[in-house]
Scaffold this motif. Structure first.
Motif, PDB file in Angstrom:
ATOM      1  N   ALA A 169       0.839  -1.201   0.000  1.00 12.51           N
ATOM      2  CA  ALA A 169       0.000   0.000   0.000  1.00 12.51           C
ATOM      3  C   ALA A 169       0.878   1.257   0.000  1.00 12.51           C
ATOM      4  O   ALA A 169       0.539   2.267  -0.619  1.00 12.51           O
ATOM      5  N   GLU A 170       2.034   1.171   0.689  1.00 15.28           N
ATOM      6  CA  GLU A 170       2.962   2.316   0.730  1.00 15.28           C
ATOM      7  C   GLU A 170       3.522   2.618  -0.661  1.00 15.28           C
ATOM      8  O   GLU A 170       3.601   3.766  -1.087  1.00 15.28           O
ATOM      9  N   ALA A 171       3.925   1.545  -1.375  1.00 16.33           N
ATOM     10  CA  ALA A 171       4.482   1.722  -2.720  1.00 16.33           C
ATOM     11  C   ALA A 171       3.419   2.293  -3.661  1.00 16.33           C
ATOM     12  O   ALA A 171       3.705   3.151  -4.504  1.00 16.33           O
ATOM     13  N   LEU A 172       2.195   1.827  -3.484  1.00 15.21           N
ATOM     14  CA  LEU A 172       1.093   2.306  -4.309  1.00 15.21           C
ATOM     15  C   LEU A 172       0.834   3.792  -4.041  1.00 15.21           C
ATOM     16  O   LEU A 172       0.647   4.584  -4.965  1.00 15.21           O
ATOM     17  N   PHE A 173       0.852   4.153  -2.762  1.00 17.18           N
ATOM     18  CA  PHE A 173       0.667   5.558  -2.387  1.00 17.18           C
ATOM     19  C   PHE A 173       1.766   6.424  -3.014  1.00 17.18           C
ATOM     20  O   PHE A 173       1.506   7.513  -3.519  1.00 17.18           O
ATOM     21  N   ARG A 174       2.993   5.907  -2.991  1.00 18.36           N
ATOM     22  CA  ARG A 174       4.129   6.646  -3.565  1.00 18.36           C
ATOM     23  C   ARG A 174       3.941   6.863  -5.069  1.00 18.36           C
ATOM     24  O   ARG A 174       4.173   7.955  -5.584  1.00 18.36           O
ATOM     25  N   CYS A 175       3.479   5.824  -5.776  1.00 20.58           N
ATOM     26  CA  CYS A 175       3.219   5.950  -7.222  1.00 20.58           C
ATOM     27  C   CYS A 175       2.151   7.017  -7.468  1.00 20.58           C
ATOM     28  O   CYS A 175       2.283   7.858  -8.353  1.00 20.58           O
ATOM     29  N   ARG A 176       1.089   6.968  -6.647  1.00 20.15           N
ATOM     30  CA  ARG A 176      -0.020   7.909  -6.810  1.00 20.15           C
ATOM     31  C   ARG A 176       0.438   9.336  -6.505  1.00 20.15           C
ATOM     32  O   ARG A 176       0.082  10.282  -7.201  1.00 20.15           O
ATOM     33  N   PHE A 177       1.249   9.479  -5.442  1.00 23.28           N
ATOM     34  CA  PHE A 177       1.724  10.803  -5.007  1.00 23.28           C
ATOM     35  C   PHE A 177       2.716  11.395  -6.019  1.00 23.28           C
ATOM     36  O   PHE A 177       2.623  12.565  -6.388  1.00 23.28           O
ATOM     37  N   ASP A 178       3.668  10.556  -6.477  1.00 20.69           N
ATOM     38  CA  ASP A 178       4.707  11.041  -7.401  1.00 20.69           C
ATOM     39  C   ASP A 178       4.152  11.405  -8.774  1.00 20.69           C
ATOM     40  O   ASP A 178       4.739  12.203  -9.497  1.00 20.69           O
ATOM     41  N   HIS A 179       3.047  10.774  -9.137  1.00 25.70           N
ATOM     42  CA  HIS A 179       2.490  10.997 -10.480  1.00 25.70           C
ATOM     43  C   HIS A 179       1.010  11.381 -10.374  1.00 25.70           C
ATOM     44  O   HIS A 179       0.155  10.816 -11.033  1.00 25.70           O
ATOM     45  N   SER A 180       0.745  12.367  -9.518  1.00 20.28           N
ATOM     46  CA  SER A 180      -0.648  12.726  -9.200  1.00 20.28           C
ATOM     47  C   SER A 180      -1.403  13.288 -10.404  1.00 20.28           C
ATOM     48  O   SER A 180      -2.628  13.284 -10.427  1.00 20.28           O
ATOM     49  N   LEU A 181      -0.690  13.773 -11.423  1.00 18.62           N
ATOM     50  CA  LEU A 181      -1.370  14.382 -12.566  1.00 18.62           C
ATOM     51  C   LEU A 181      -1.799  13.350 -13.603  1.00 18.62           C
ATOM     52  O   LEU A 181      -2.593  13.656 -14.495  1.00 18.62           O
ATOM     53  N   SER A 182      -1.274  12.130 -13.517  1.00 20.77           N
ATOM     54  CA  SER A 182      -1.605  11.121 -14.527  1.00 20.77           C
ATOM     55  C   SER A 182      -1.667   9.729 -13.921  1.00 20.77           C
ATOM     56  O   SER A 182      -0.646   9.179 -13.502  1.00 20.77           O
ATOM     57  N   SER A 183      -2.867   9.151 -13.901  1.00 14.56           N
ATOM     58  CA  SER A 183      -3.003   7.793 -13.362  1.00 14.56           C
ATOM     59  C   SER A 183      -2.305   6.791 -14.279  1.00 14.56           C
ATOM     60  O   SER A 183      -1.829   5.754 -13.839  1.00 14.56           O
ATOM     61  N   GLN A 184      -2.201   7.110 -15.576  1.00 16.41           N
ATOM     62  CA  GLN A 184      -1.508   6.208 -16.504  1.00 16.41           C
ATOM     63  C   GLN A 184      -0.022   6.108 -16.145  1.00 16.41           C
ATOM     64  O   GLN A 184       0.543   5.015 -16.090  1.00 16.41           O
ATOM     65  N   VAL A 185       0.611   7.252 -15.875  1.00 19.18           N
ATOM     66  CA  VAL A 185       2.036   7.258 -15.516  1.00 19.18           C
ATOM     67  C   VAL A 185       2.230   6.585 -14.153  1.00 19.18           C
ATOM     68  O   VAL A 185       3.186   5.846 -13.945  1.00 19.18           O
ATOM     69  N   ALA A 186       1.292   6.816 -13.233  1.00 23.95           N
ATOM     70  CA  ALA A 186       1.370   6.174 -11.914  1.00 23.95           C
ATOM     71  C   ALA A 186       1.268   4.661 -12.052  1.00 23.95           C
ATOM     72  O   ALA A 186       2.012   3.904 -11.416  1.00 23.95           O
TER      73      ALA A 186
END
Length: 200
Positions: free
Chosen positions: A140-157
């Motif tokens: 869940a932490e890694a997922l949160f990091r992906c979402r946070f780092d790429h908040s403008l694009s769910s595709q990039v996340a």
């Protein structure tokens, strides 16, 4: 967590979020059993409504190891009808899923997907990308990091998460494993077949 347990939680997600009150007994029990960490308890309790707290707990549980589902059942002392529903669901044989319709050859299923294939897949995942990555074993932490780092694009996340999964799993990050997680999230195998350009 066992894929069958994940599938049951996902299937009854909305129903559970409307019936459970997790703050009083469920979250403290899961914390006591070392299924949830301090940070995860805080994360759940920071949500403003009981429904949101329950949904957040259901997001976290699949990545909390092999004991998570049984501990969750044990935590449902005050919600025996919910526990009975989940147990009954597990005893019902599953209907034939999209696996049966998969037309990918064995040679493709065993290989590791390329950057280009993961990028195309990320484009097709839509709102289910988080469920897929949790099923693949991302924390869940890694997922949160992906979402946070790429908040403008769910595709990039989604792509960042897929690449992270492939790096962590190495040769075990196969097309077949990816297919299993897509199907667990309710995404038909045809999506992956299309990404890999397999003709019917």
């Amino acid at each position: 967590m066992d894929p069958a347990h994940r599938a049951v939680l996902r299937k009854h997600r909305l129903e559970l979020s409307g019936q459970l009150l997790v703050s009083d007994t469920i979250v403290p029990f899961l914390y006591q059993e070392e299924i949830l960490t301090d940070a995860q308890v805080e994360d759940i309790e920071s949500r403003s409504t009981e429904r949101q707290k329950t949904l957040r707990l259901l997001d976290l549980l699949p990545s909390r190891g092999p004991r998570a589902f049984q501990s969750f059942l044990l935590s449902l002392q005050d919600f025996s009808w919910v526990r009975d529903l989940l147990l009954q669901e597990l005893q019902t044989p599953p209907e034939p899923g999209p696996t049966d319709a998969c037309r990918l050859p064995e040679s493709v299923l065993r290989r590791v997907p390329s950057d280009q294939e993961l990028s195309k897949l990320a484009l097709r995942l839509g709102a289910e990308w988080e469920s897929v990555l949790l099923d693949l074993g991302l924390s869940a932490e890694a997922l949160f990091r992906c979402r946070f780092d790429h908040s403008l694009s769910s595709q990039v996340a989604a792509l960042a998460g897929l690449v992270q999964w492939r790096r962590a799993e190495g040769k075990r990050a196969t097309v077949e494993r990816l297919l299993q997680s897509l199907q667990s999230a309710g995404i038909h195998s045809a999506v992956l077949e299309d990404v890999l350009k397999i003709s019917s």
